[in-house]
Design a protein around this motif. Sequence first.
Motif, PDB file in Angstrom:
ATOM      1  N   SER A 291       0.760  -1.082  -0.001  1.00 19.27           N
ATOM      2  CA  SER A 291       0.066   0.118  -0.125  1.00 19.27           C
ATOM      3  C   SER A 291       0.916   1.174   0.005  1.00 19.27           C
ATOM      4  CB  SER A 291      -0.928   0.014   1.232  1.00 19.27           C
ATOM      5  OG  SER A 291      -1.434   1.104   1.585  1.00 19.27           O
ATOM      6  N   CYS A 292       0.370   2.296  -0.712  1.00 19.93           N
ATOM      7  CA  CYS A 292       1.264   3.420  -0.556  1.00 19.93           C
ATOM      8  C   CYS A 292       1.389   3.939   0.737  1.00 19.93           C
ATOM      9  CB  CYS A 292       0.541   4.521  -1.639  1.00 19.93           C
ATOM     10  SG  CYS A 292      -0.924   4.956  -1.226  1.00 19.93           S
ATOM     11  N   THR A 293       0.571   3.609   1.616  1.00 19.64           N
ATOM     12  CA  THR A 293       0.587   4.236   3.038  1.00 19.64           C
ATOM     13  C   THR A 293       1.917   3.836   3.762  1.00 19.64           C
ATOM     14  OG1 THR A 293      -0.640   2.341   3.922  1.00 19.64           O
ATOM     15  CG2 THR A 293      -1.970   4.256   3.034  1.00 19.64           C
ATOM     16  N   VAL A 294       2.562   2.776   3.314  1.00 24.95           N
ATOM     17  CA  VAL A 294       3.504   2.215   4.080  1.00 24.95           C
ATOM     18  C   VAL A 294       4.758   3.285   4.251  1.00 24.95           C
ATOM     19  CG1 VAL A 294       3.203  -0.035   3.407  1.00 24.95           C
ATOM     20  CG2 VAL A 294       5.055   1.308   2.040  1.00 24.95           C
ATOM     21  N   ILE A 295       4.841   4.212   3.254  1.00 23.83           N
ATOM     22  CA  ILE A 295       6.038   5.381   3.633  1.00 23.83           C
ATOM     23  C   ILE A 295       5.315   6.466   4.219  1.00 23.83           C
ATOM     24  CG2 ILE A 295       6.688   4.808   1.349  1.00 23.83           C
ATOM     25  CD1 ILE A 295       5.337   7.553   0.072  1.00 23.83           C
ATOM     26  N   ASN A 296       4.231   6.354   4.922  1.00 21.91           N
ATOM     27  CA  ASN A 296       3.826   7.524   5.987  1.00 21.91           C
ATOM     28  C   ASN A 296       4.837   7.730   7.103  1.00 21.91           C
ATOM     29  OD1 ASN A 296       1.500   8.033   4.362  1.00 21.91           O
ATOM     30  ND2 ASN A 296      -0.086   7.152   5.595  1.00 21.91           N
ATOM     31  N   LYS A 297       5.182   8.637   7.349  1.00 22.52           N
ATOM     32  CA  LYS A 297       6.216   9.114   8.515  1.00 22.52           C
ATOM     33  C   LYS A 297       5.564   8.595   9.849  1.00 22.52           C
ATOM     34  CE  LYS A 297       9.248  11.171   5.510  1.00 22.52           C
ATOM     35  NZ  LYS A 297      10.214  10.457   5.267  1.00 22.52           N
ATOM     36  N   CYS A 298       4.425   8.350   9.946  1.00 22.15           N
ATOM     37  CA  CYS A 298       4.194   8.025  11.251  1.00 22.15           C
ATOM     38  C   CYS A 298       4.287   6.491  11.557  1.00 22.15           C
ATOM     39  CB  CYS A 298       2.625   8.426  11.425  1.00 22.15           C
ATOM     40  SG  CYS A 298       1.426   7.464  10.364  1.00 22.15           S
ATOM     41  N   ASN A 299       4.617   5.743  10.477  1.00 25.70           N
ATOM     42  CA  ASN A 299       4.757   4.401  10.556  1.00 25.70           C
ATOM     43  C   ASN A 299       6.093   3.961  11.005  1.00 25.70           C
ATOM     44  OD1 ASN A 299       2.500   4.183   9.228  1.00 25.70           O
ATOM     45  ND2 ASN A 299       3.046   3.928   7.278  1.00 25.70           N
ATOM     46  N   ARG A 300       6.074   3.073  12.008  1.00 22.72           N
ATOM     47  CA  ARG A 300       7.233   2.054  12.411  1.00 22.72           C
ATOM     48  C   ARG A 300       6.690   0.524  12.501  1.00 22.72           C
ATOM     49  NH1 ARG A 300       8.006   6.490  12.177  1.00 22.72           N
ATOM     50  NH2 ARG A 300       9.417   7.740  13.480  1.00 22.72           N
ATOM     51  N   ILE A 301       7.000  -0.029  11.002  1.00 20.50           N
ATOM     52  CA  ILE A 301       6.468  -1.275  10.662  1.00 20.50           C
ATOM     53  C   ILE A 301       7.677  -2.203  10.912  1.00 20.50           C
ATOM     54  CG2 ILE A 301       5.421  -2.725   8.874  1.00 20.50           C
ATOM     55  CD1 ILE A 301       4.858   0.250   7.539  1.00 20.50           C
ATOM     56  N   PHE A 302       7.248  -3.181  11.937  1.00 18.29           N
ATOM     57  CA  PHE A 302       8.211  -4.298  12.225  1.00 18.29           C
ATOM     58  C   PHE A 302       8.085  -5.357  11.566  1.00 18.29           C
ATOM     59  CE2 PHE A 302       8.405  -0.934  15.349  1.00 18.29           C
ATOM     60  CZ  PHE A 302       9.848  -0.822  15.554  1.00 18.29           C
ATOM     61  N   LEU A 303       8.835  -6.080  10.843  1.00 21.72           N
ATOM     62  CA  LEU A 303       8.595  -7.467  10.122  1.00 21.72           C
ATOM     63  C   LEU A 303       9.535  -8.488  10.503  1.00 21.72           C
ATOM     64  CD1 LEU A 303       8.916  -5.830   6.369  1.00 21.72           C
ATOM     65  CD2 LEU A 303       6.797  -6.188   7.917  1.00 21.72           C
ATOM     66  N   PHE A 304       8.832  -9.745  10.854  1.00 20.07           N
ATOM     67  CA  PHE A 304       9.476 -10.570  11.383  1.00 20.07           C
ATOM     68  C   PHE A 304      10.332 -11.353  10.557  1.00 20.07           C
ATOM     69  CE2 PHE A 304       6.336 -13.389   9.742  1.00 20.07           C
ATOM     70  CZ  PHE A 304       6.818 -14.503   9.559  1.00 20.07           C
ATOM     71  N   ASP A 305       9.993 -11.397   9.137  1.00 20.03           N
ATOM     72  CA  ASP A 305      10.731 -12.278   8.096  1.00 20.03           C
ATOM     73  C   ASP A 305      11.695 -11.256   7.575  1.00 20.03           C
ATOM     74  OD1 ASP A 305      10.512 -14.493   6.039  1.00 20.03           O
ATOM     75  OD2 ASP A 305      10.194 -12.608   4.829  1.00 20.03           O
ATOM     76  N   ARG A 306      12.860 -11.658   7.535  1.00 20.22           N
ATOM     77  CA  ARG A 306      14.071 -10.859   7.371  1.00 20.22           C
ATOM     78  C   ARG A 306      14.135 -10.540   5.740  1.00 20.22           C
ATOM     79  NH1 ARG A 306      18.136  -8.196   9.770  1.00 20.22           N
ATOM     80  NH2 ARG A 306      19.638  -7.572   8.326  1.00 20.22           N
ATOM     81  N   ASN A 307      13.639 -11.581   5.014  1.00 18.99           N
ATOM     82  CA  ASN A 307      13.637 -11.556   3.524  1.00 18.99           C
ATOM     83  C   ASN A 307      12.581 -10.197   3.146  1.00 18.99           C
ATOM     84  OD1 ASN A 307      15.438 -13.127   2.815  1.00 18.99           O
ATOM     85  ND2 ASN A 307      14.169 -15.029   2.647  1.00 18.99           N
ATOM     86  N   SER A 308      11.210 -10.352   3.869  1.00 19.98           N
ATOM     87  CA  SER A 308      10.425  -9.195   3.615  1.00 19.98           C
ATOM     88  C   SER A 308      10.971  -7.858   4.007  1.00 19.98           C
ATOM     89  CB  SER A 308       9.094  -9.553   4.344  1.00 19.98           C
ATOM     90  OG  SER A 308       8.343 -10.611   3.881  1.00 19.98           O
ATOM     91  N   TYR A 309      11.760  -7.856   4.969  1.00 23.56           N
ATOM     92  CA  TYR A 309      12.074  -6.672   5.680  1.00 23.56           C
ATOM     93  C   TYR A 309      13.107  -6.086   4.504  1.00 23.56           C
ATOM     94  CZ  TYR A 309      15.680  -3.767   7.512  1.00 23.56           C
ATOM     95  OH  TYR A 309      16.663  -2.610   7.351  1.00 23.56           O
ATOM     96  N   GLU A 310      13.737  -6.983   4.041  1.00 26.20           N
ATOM     97  CA  GLU A 310      15.020  -6.534   2.911  1.00 26.20           C
ATOM     98  C   GLU A 310      14.310  -6.016   1.616  1.00 26.20           C
ATOM     99  OE1 GLU A 310      17.792  -9.754   2.895  1.00 26.20           O
ATOM    100  OE2 GLU A 310      18.684  -9.303   4.747  1.00 26.20           O
ATOM    101  N   TYR A 311      13.322  -6.952   1.232  1.00 25.27           N
ATOM    102  CA  TYR A 311      12.632  -6.458   0.079  1.00 25.27           C
ATOM    103  C   TYR A 311      12.018  -4.766   0.089  1.00 25.27           C
ATOM    104  CZ  TYR A 311       8.738  -6.081  -3.385  1.00 25.27           C
ATOM    105  OH  TYR A 311       8.170  -5.662  -4.448  1.00 25.27           O
ATOM    106  N   PHE A 312      11.557  -4.539   1.354  1.00 28.79           N
ATOM    107  CA  PHE A 312      10.971  -3.113   1.500  1.00 28.79           C
ATOM    108  C   PHE A 312      12.203  -2.034   1.666  1.00 28.79           C
ATOM    109  CE2 PHE A 312       7.146  -5.580   2.229  1.00 28.79           C
ATOM    110  CZ  PHE A 312       6.356  -4.713   1.555  1.00 28.79           C
ATOM    111  N   HIS A 313      13.004  -2.682   2.441  1.00 24.09           N
ATOM    112  CA  HIS A 313      14.137  -1.698   2.753  1.00 24.09           C
ATOM    113  C   HIS A 313      15.014  -1.665   1.567  1.00 24.09           C
ATOM    114  CE1 HIS A 313      17.426   0.009   5.164  1.00 24.09           C
ATOM    115  NE2 HIS A 313      18.211  -0.784   4.289  1.00 24.09           N
TER     116      HIS A 313
END
Length: 171
Positions: free
Chosen positions: A93-115
Amino acid sequence: MKILFLEWKSYCVPDMIEALETAGHYVTLITCKEMTDRYNTEFEKIFNSYIEQVSYDAVFTFNYFPIVSKMCNKLNLLYISWVYDNPLVTLFSCTVINKCNRIFLFDRNSYEYFHNAGIETVFYLPLCANPQRLCSYTTDPSPINDISFVGSLYTEPKQRLYDRIDGIDEY
């Protein structure tokens, strides 16, 4: 910190509340299925009514909900989500870039994808458990194994979408 905890069919809610309160935070728990929709005026009314009552420092959810991010972004309120499902479609969702967010992902590959895509609101945080509660069920304190997997492999019949589709061509 005053935290508004929104949940709907979440696992681990009592453990998370205990952890937050033990850390000295004030937590208000609300069950709110309306937050699962991308657009829902009823959710906005519910959310605003709680925000008007108490001056919260943050909103917390298990998994990520774009509608919560939109509301928090509008109010400049910290939104913390800890994602325990993978894949989680709502992350796209385009909302993931909202500055208010702190989204913690348990899956390392998913984190790396977004990061690696330049999204600065995602962080890596493995899942955890409440050892005081879980260890109280055992009489032998020494573990048998170093690592155990507890969860779903998504191999249950209800998870196999393509097995349930009939009457369409291979293409």
